[in-house]
Design a protein around this motif. Structure first.
Motif, PDB file in Angstrom:
ATOM      1  N   VAL A  50       0.747  -5.969   4.248  1.00 52.10           N
ATOM      2  CA  VAL A  50       1.372  -4.741   4.741  1.00 52.10           C
ATOM      3  C   VAL A  50       0.732  -3.510   4.114  1.00 52.10           C
ATOM      4  O   VAL A  50       0.436  -2.529   4.808  1.00 52.10           O
ATOM      5  CB  VAL A  50       2.898  -4.775   4.496  1.00 52.10           C
ATOM      6  N   ALA A  51       0.492  -3.519   2.815  1.00 49.19           N
ATOM      7  CA  ALA A  51      -0.102  -2.355   2.145  1.00 49.19           C
ATOM      8  C   ALA A  51      -1.480  -2.038   2.730  1.00 49.19           C
ATOM      9  O   ALA A  51      -1.810  -0.868   2.962  1.00 49.19           O
ATOM     10  CB  ALA A  51      -0.197  -2.598   0.641  1.00 49.19           C
ATOM     11  N   ARG A  52      -2.274  -3.057   2.976  1.00 49.14           N
ATOM     12  CA  ARG A  52      -3.608  -2.859   3.571  1.00 49.14           C
ATOM     13  C   ARG A  52      -3.489  -2.260   4.969  1.00 49.14           C
ATOM     14  O   ARG A  52      -4.214  -1.334   5.336  1.00 49.14           O
ATOM     15  CB  ARG A  52      -4.356  -4.185   3.638  1.00 49.14           C
ATOM     16  N   GLU A  53      -2.584  -2.797   5.761  1.00 52.25           N
ATOM     17  CA  GLU A  53      -2.408  -2.318   7.134  1.00 52.25           C
ATOM     18  C   GLU A  53      -1.923  -0.874   7.154  1.00 52.25           C
ATOM     19  O   GLU A  53      -2.403  -0.054   7.947  1.00 52.25           O
ATOM     20  CB  GLU A  53      -1.437  -3.222   7.891  1.00 52.25           C
ATOM     21  N   GLN A  54      -0.997  -0.553   6.281  1.00 52.19           N
ATOM     22  CA  GLN A  54      -0.505   0.822   6.236  1.00 52.19           C
ATOM     23  C   GLN A  54      -1.595   1.780   5.775  1.00 52.19           C
ATOM     24  O   GLN A  54      -1.699   2.897   6.282  1.00 52.19           O
ATOM     25  CB  GLN A  54       0.739   0.908   5.353  1.00 52.19           C
TER      26      GLN A  54
END
Length: 184
Positions: A50-54
């Motif tokens: 999630v952190a990478r995608e955000q």
């Protein structure tokens, strides 16, 4: 003048066998301002970072969701991505404050098995494609993205000609490289 950075999020479960999607991606591969991100390749186990995608979303000005329409819907990976990434506090708020996505442009690039005529009141689908895409478009708008429309190519189950696929891919490239609005 700053260059518009575009993130193309590809959510096709069998990309190697999709002539339309492969032709589209080949047509944009040399664009410096474009990042192509294949969700099925990045997350074969559906364990989404999630952190990478955000962070990817933060780094781009325009987001294009590229996917085949499956059973009048998005693919399972794209649905999982939407559920995991577009969360409260990042993608939307309830107090009216801007989200991290506020004002970024977004549009859809879809491939459709059936013909355009199928998506008419008299057709097998009994309604236009826009109505089937409404949950995705509403989600994008709820996340304060500036939804621009969609670019579709129809009739994939009927094995379209290479010429038709190339024409579609050239239009796709034009939309991405110029920032024009898809006509849907």
């Amino acid at each position: 003048m700053t260059t518009n950075r575009t993130l193309v999020i590809v959510a096709h479960p069998n990309l190697t066998e999709s002539r339309a999607n492969a032709t589209r991606l080949a047509e944009i591969k040399d664009l410096d301002n474009v990042t192509v991100h294949d969700l099925y390749q990045a997350y074969p186990d559906f364990n989404i970072d999630v952190a990478r995608e955000q962070q990817l979303l933060r780094e781009h000005d325009t987001v294009v969701l590229q996917f085949p329409v499956y059973w009048y819907n998005v693919t399972s990976m794209l649905k999982a991505w939407i559920d995991a990434v577009l969360v409260h506090g990042f993608a939307f708020t309830f107090d009216g404050s801007p989200s991290a996505l506020h004002g970024k442009k977004a549009w859809l690039a879809v491939t459709v098995g059936s013909t355009l005529e199928t998506y008419a009141a008299e057709g097998l689908a009994r309604r236009p494609l826009e109505e089937y895409l409404a949950p995705v478009t509403q989600s994008l708008e709820f996340c304060q993205l500036d939804y621009q429309g969609f670019h579709a190519i129809y009739g994939m189950i009927f094995d379209p000609s290479d010429e038709d696929l190339v024409l579609d891919a050239k239009e796709y490239r034009k939309l991405i490289s110029t920032g024009e609005t898809p006509v849907g």
